[in-house]
Design a protein around this motif. Structure first.
Motif, mmCIF file in Angstrom:
data_model
loop_
_atom_site.group_PDB
_atom_site.id
_atom_site.type_symbol
_atom_site.label_atom_id
_atom_site.label_comp_id
_atom_site.label_asym_id
_atom_site.label_seq_id
_atom_site.Cartn_x
_atom_site.Cartn_y
_atom_site.Cartn_z
ATOM 1 N N GLY A 1 76.985 50.337 54.111
ATOM 2 C CA GLY A 1 76.695 50.690 55.499
ATOM 3 C C GLY A 1 75.373 50.153 56.013
ATOM 4 O O GLY A 1 75.074 50.274 57.191
ATOM 5 N N SER B 1 81.016 46.678 64.390
ATOM 6 C CA SER B 1 79.674 46.538 63.822
ATOM 7 C C SER B 1 79.023 45.345 64.520
ATOM 8 O O SER B 1 79.400 44.203 64.281
ATOM 9 N N ILE C 1 76.904 50.619 64.894
ATOM 10 C CA ILE C 1 78.125 50.799 64.111
ATOM 11 C C ILE C 1 78.986 51.785 64.880
ATOM 12 O O ILE C 1 78.536 52.890 65.195
ATOM 13 N N THR D 1 80.630 55.309 61.586
ATOM 14 C CA THR D 1 79.975 55.303 60.284
ATOM 15 C C THR D 1 80.908 55.832 59.207
ATOM 16 O O THR D 1 81.833 56.599 59.477
ATOM 17 N N SER E 1 76.551 55.002 65.353
ATOM 18 C CA SER E 1 75.167 54.870 64.896
ATOM 19 C C SER E 1 74.504 53.719 65.645
ATOM 20 O O SER E 1 75.029 52.610 65.681
#
Length: 211
Positions: free
Chosen positions: A108, A172, A186, A189, A196
């Motif tokens: 991530g 992303s 993102i 997540t 995010s």
């Protein structure tokens, strides 16, 4: 970063816009998964309505992300809501304003900006999509309606194609601000499925400490 900090406020607003994008993508996926949910051509119209709204959200998100550009604070630009108009205006202000998709690492975290090779929705394609949505979501003139064999399109291949390209663009991505900082996003997540959003200082092509 303090909550009342202008940059943090922009990040929070950008996150809320992307959260709505995620909801609307989910609505399209539900539509595709349940073909009897709506009759044709309402099914097609509903899908393209969501695409049009997503394009507007992305364009507004770009406007929010580039609060470092003084011209984005003008009342004239802030009153605009049509995605193609906002995109064209931002193109004049910053050639690299549009979201850029990148490959997300398994943990991530984004340690390097690795370009995505799968086809995604480009800036020019989004402008084209906005105009196609306008054609689909308006019945048209009487002259058009009374033409012999006025076509009603039932296929949704283009809806699926556009949706997949939008997902690849946004799942992303990063936005290069004119001040050199980079906004990272993102869409979902791996921990809790939330959006995010963070901002990073450029370190050549390496980014660290994404939150």
């Amino acid at each position: 970063m303090a909550k009342n900090d202008p940059v943090q406020q922009s990040l929070d607003l950008y996150a809320s816009l992307m959260d709505e994008v995620k909801v609307r993508i989910g609505a399209i996926n539900q539509l595709l998964a349940h073909p009897l949910l709506f009759p044709f051509p309402i099914r097609r119209e509903f899908g393209f309505l969501q695409l049009r709204m997503i394009c507007e959200l992305v364009a507004l998100g770009c406007l929010v992300a580039h609060e470092d550009i003084k011209a984005t604070q003008s009342s004239d630009l802030r009153k605009k809501y049509a995605a193609d108009e906002i995109i064209n205006r931002l193109s004049d202000l910053h050639s690299d304003f549009f979201p850029t998709p990148h490959v997300r690492t398994e943990n991530g975290r984004l340690n390097n900006i690795t370009p995505k090779t799968e086809p995604y929705l480009t800036k020019d394609e989004m402008i084209k999509l906005v105009r196609e949505c306008g054609d689909i979501l308006h019945k048209g003139s009487l002259k058009k309606l009374i033409k012999p064999k006025y076509p009603i399109k039932y296929e949704i291949d283009d809806l699926v194609l556009y949706t997949n390209k939008l997902i690849r663009l946004l799942e992303s991505h990063h936005i290069n601000r004119l001040d050199g900082r980079i906004i990272l996003c993102i869409l979902k997540t791996s921990t809790n499925g939330d959006v995010s959003v963070a901002i990073a200082e450029p370190l050549s092509t390496t980014l660290q400490n994404e939150s």
